[in-house]
Design a protein around this motif. Structure first.
Motif, PDB file in Angstrom:
ATOM      1  N   LEU A 166      15.688  22.389   3.779  1.00 41.42           N
ATOM      2  CA  LEU A 166      15.480  23.839   3.697  1.00 41.42           C
ATOM      3  C   LEU A 166      16.674  24.559   4.312  1.00 41.42           C
ATOM      4  N   CYS A 167      16.969  25.759   3.806  1.00 38.12           N
ATOM      5  CA  CYS A 167      18.046  26.561   4.401  1.00 38.12           C
ATOM      6  C   CYS A 167      17.576  27.047   5.769  1.00 38.12           C
ATOM      7  N   GLU A 178       8.063  19.029   1.499  1.00 36.30           N
ATOM      8  CA  GLU A 178       7.253  18.843   0.292  1.00 36.30           C
ATOM      9  C   GLU A 178       6.380  17.593   0.440  1.00 36.30           C
ATOM     10  N   PRO A 179       5.202  17.571  -0.210  1.00 33.24           N
ATOM     11  CA  PRO A 179       4.374  16.353  -0.159  1.00 33.24           C
ATOM     12  C   PRO A 179       5.090  15.174  -0.809  1.00 33.24           C
ATOM     13  N   MET A 180       4.895  13.991  -0.296  1.00 34.36           N
ATOM     14  CA  MET A 180       5.543  12.807  -0.857  1.00 34.36           C
ATOM     15  C   MET A 180       4.695  11.560  -0.607  1.00 34.36           C
ATOM     16  N   THR A 181       4.977  10.520  -1.392  1.00 30.04           N
ATOM     17  CA  THR A 181       4.289   9.238  -1.223  1.00 30.04           C
ATOM     18  C   THR A 181       5.293   8.232  -0.687  1.00 30.04           C
ATOM     19  N   HIS A 182       4.902   7.532   0.353  1.00 32.75           N
ATOM     20  CA  HIS A 182       5.778   6.493   0.904  1.00 32.75           C
ATOM     21  C   HIS A 182       5.137   5.135   0.644  1.00 32.75           C
ATOM     22  N   LYS A 183       5.868   4.262  -0.041  1.00 25.31           N
ATOM     23  CA  LYS A 183       5.347   2.916  -0.312  1.00 25.31           C
ATOM     24  C   LYS A 183       5.516   2.042   0.915  1.00 25.31           C
ATOM     25  N   VAL A 184       4.440   1.358   1.280  1.00 25.58           N
ATOM     26  CA  VAL A 184       4.492   0.433   2.412  1.00 25.58           C
ATOM     27  C   VAL A 184       4.458  -0.969   1.807  1.00 25.58           C
ATOM     28  N   GLU A 185       5.564  -1.695   1.941  1.00 20.79           N
ATOM     29  CA  GLU A 185       5.610  -3.038   1.382  1.00 20.79           C
ATOM     30  C   GLU A 185       6.396  -3.909   2.331  1.00 20.79           C
ATOM     31  N   PHE A 186       5.753  -4.947   2.839  1.00 23.26           N
ATOM     32  CA  PHE A 186       6.507  -5.881   3.666  1.00 23.26           C
ATOM     33  C   PHE A 186       5.898  -7.267   3.627  1.00 23.26           C
ATOM     34  N   ARG A 187       6.698  -8.232   4.077  1.00 26.13           N
ATOM     35  CA  ARG A 187       6.322  -9.634   4.017  1.00 26.13           C
ATOM     36  C   ARG A 187       6.427 -10.198   5.429  1.00 26.13           C
ATOM     37  N   LEU A 188       5.463 -10.995   5.799  1.00 27.05           N
ATOM     38  CA  LEU A 188       5.465 -11.629   7.125  1.00 27.05           C
ATOM     39  C   LEU A 188       5.461 -13.135   6.935  1.00 27.05           C
ATOM     40  N   ASP A 189       6.085 -13.780   7.873  1.00 28.35           N
ATOM     41  CA  ASP A 189       6.234 -15.223   7.783  1.00 28.35           C
ATOM     42  C   ASP A 189       6.148 -15.720   9.229  1.00 28.35           C
ATOM     43  N   THR A 190       5.119 -16.436   9.560  1.00 28.34           N
ATOM     44  CA  THR A 190       4.950 -16.829  10.962  1.00 28.34           C
ATOM     45  C   THR A 190       4.267 -18.182  11.116  1.00 28.34           C
ATOM     46  N   GLY A 248       0.845  -1.184   0.000  1.00 31.15           N
ATOM     47  CA  GLY A 248       0.000   0.000   0.000  1.00 31.15           C
ATOM     48  C   GLY A 248       0.875   1.226   0.000  1.00 31.15           C
ATOM     49  N   GLU A 249       0.283   2.395   0.182  1.00 27.80           N
ATOM     50  CA  GLU A 249       1.087   3.607   0.264  1.00 27.80           C
ATOM     51  C   GLU A 249       0.403   4.655   1.132  1.00 27.80           C
ATOM     52  N   VAL A 250       1.223   5.544   1.685  1.00 27.87           N
ATOM     53  CA  VAL A 250       0.692   6.647   2.495  1.00 27.87           C
ATOM     54  C   VAL A 250       1.218   7.965   1.931  1.00 27.87           C
ATOM     55  N   GLU A 251       0.397   8.992   2.058  1.00 25.73           N
ATOM     56  CA  GLU A 251       0.798  10.332   1.624  1.00 25.73           C
ATOM     57  C   GLU A 251       1.241  11.094   2.872  1.00 25.73           C
ATOM     58  N   THR A 252       2.389  11.764   2.754  1.00 24.25           N
ATOM     59  CA  THR A 252       2.864  12.530   3.899  1.00 24.25           C
ATOM     60  C   THR A 252       3.751  13.678   3.403  1.00 24.25           C
ATOM     61  N   PHE A 253       4.532  14.261   4.295  1.00 24.90           N
ATOM     62  CA  PHE A 253       5.429  15.349   3.920  1.00 24.90           C
ATOM     63  C   PHE A 253       6.846  14.979   4.308  1.00 24.90           C
ATOM     64  N   CYS A 254       7.807  15.361   3.470  1.00 25.90           N
ATOM     65  CA  CYS A 254       9.211  15.087   3.761  1.00 25.90           C
ATOM     66  C   CYS A 254       9.613  15.885   4.996  1.00 25.90           C
ATOM     67  N   SER A 255      10.307  15.239   5.932  1.00 28.90           N
ATOM     68  CA  SER A 255      10.664  15.953   7.164  1.00 28.90           C
ATOM     69  C   SER A 255      11.844  16.903   6.952  1.00 28.90           C
ATOM     70  N   ARG A 256      12.539  16.797   5.808  1.00 31.04           N
ATOM     71  CA  ARG A 256      13.644  17.730   5.540  1.00 31.04           C
ATOM     72  C   ARG A 256      13.181  18.942   4.736  1.00 31.04           C
ATOM     73  N   ALA A 284      14.655  28.635   2.091  1.00 32.02           N
ATOM     74  CA  ALA A 284      14.594  28.215   0.681  1.00 32.02           C
ATOM     75  C   ALA A 284      14.720  26.699   0.585  1.00 32.02           C
ATOM     76  N   ASN A 285      13.989  26.102  -0.376  1.00 31.01           N
ATOM     77  CA  ASN A 285      14.120  24.673  -0.625  1.00 31.01           C
ATOM     78  C   ASN A 285      15.402  24.469  -1.431  1.00 31.01           C
ATOM     79  N   LEU A 286      16.419  23.903  -0.799  1.00 26.80           N
ATOM     80  CA  LEU A 286      17.738  23.792  -1.420  1.00 26.80           C
ATOM     81  C   LEU A 286      17.792  22.735  -2.523  1.00 26.80           C
ATOM     82  N   ASN A 287      16.712  21.950  -2.693  1.00 24.09           N
ATOM     83  CA  ASN A 287      16.656  21.016  -3.817  1.00 24.09           C
ATOM     84  C   ASN A 287      16.347  21.779  -5.096  1.00 24.09           C
TER      85      ASN A 287
END
Ligand code: ZN
Ligand code: ZN
Length: 186
Positions: A150-151, A82-94, A71-79, A156-159
């Motif tokens: 950011l500076c 800016e808005p960003m999408t983070h992919k959530v992907e993991f595997r469980l084995d139990t 799945g994925e979540v929408e959030t903001f970069c902590s640096r 300013a966004n240094l990117n």
């Protein structure tokens, strides 16, 4: 793909597992996923997909589960903020083994490792996915490892741009500079 209302609803009755095992894929709505994630800074806009295979180990009460979560979540970069999408992907084995009579009602709380869980009447696979999902999320979100942020001076966004703030001078270098000046003046 079957839609389920809540992640916790992934429950498997051991007696219904055929010899070949059960393979299924379900989708969970963004609203239901937001309730599980419980973080106002993370927005879920698309359904999560859960694929699982559950098998009974031959000649024993052990039940094995393999789960893939995507799945994925929408959030903001902590640096750079800016808005960003983070992919959530993991595997469980139990594995799941029968619970002992004196174990707590909440069997997830009895789990001492991610490899072995317990079941009574049902294998509550959804509960396990909920607890692992929260652990799978990072503490800080960064849009890109190279993000310059950011500076601290002008914001300013240094990117995207170079700012004209002066680079702060290291105090130790400053002293050395003063010393050189003094020597030169003598
Ligand atoms: Zn960033
Ligand atoms: Zn600046």
């Amino acid at each position: 793909m079957e839609k389920i209302k809540r992640l916790e609803d992934i429950i498997i009755a051991p007696e219904t597992i055929p010899e070949a095992g059960i393979e299924d894929e379900v989708s969970v709505s963004p609203e239901a996923m937001s309730e599980v994630i419980k973080d106002e800074d993370l927005k879920v806009t698309k359904p999560f997909h859960i694929h699982y295979v559950v098998e009974r180990e031959e000649g024993s009460d052990t039940i094995h589960a393999d789960v893939d979560v995507a799945g994925e979540v929408e959030t903001f970069c902590s640096r750079c903020l800016e808005p960003m999408t983070h992919k959530v992907e993991f595997r469980l084995d139990t594995d799941y083994i029968p619970a002992l009579p004196d174990m707590a009602k909440d069997l997830e709380a009895e789990r001492s490792s991610s490899e072995t869980g317990y079941y009574r009447k049902n294998v509550r696979l959804g509960d396990y996915i909920v607890s692992e999902l929260v652990l799978a999320l990072p503490i800080r979100y960064i849009c890109n490892e190279e993000c310059k942020g950011l500076c601290p001076g002008c914001g300013a966004n240094l990117n995207r741009e170079e700012c004209h703030c002066e680079t702060p001078v290291d105090p130790r270098m400053q002293k050395l500079g003063d010393l050189k000046d003094k020597i030169r003046r003598k």
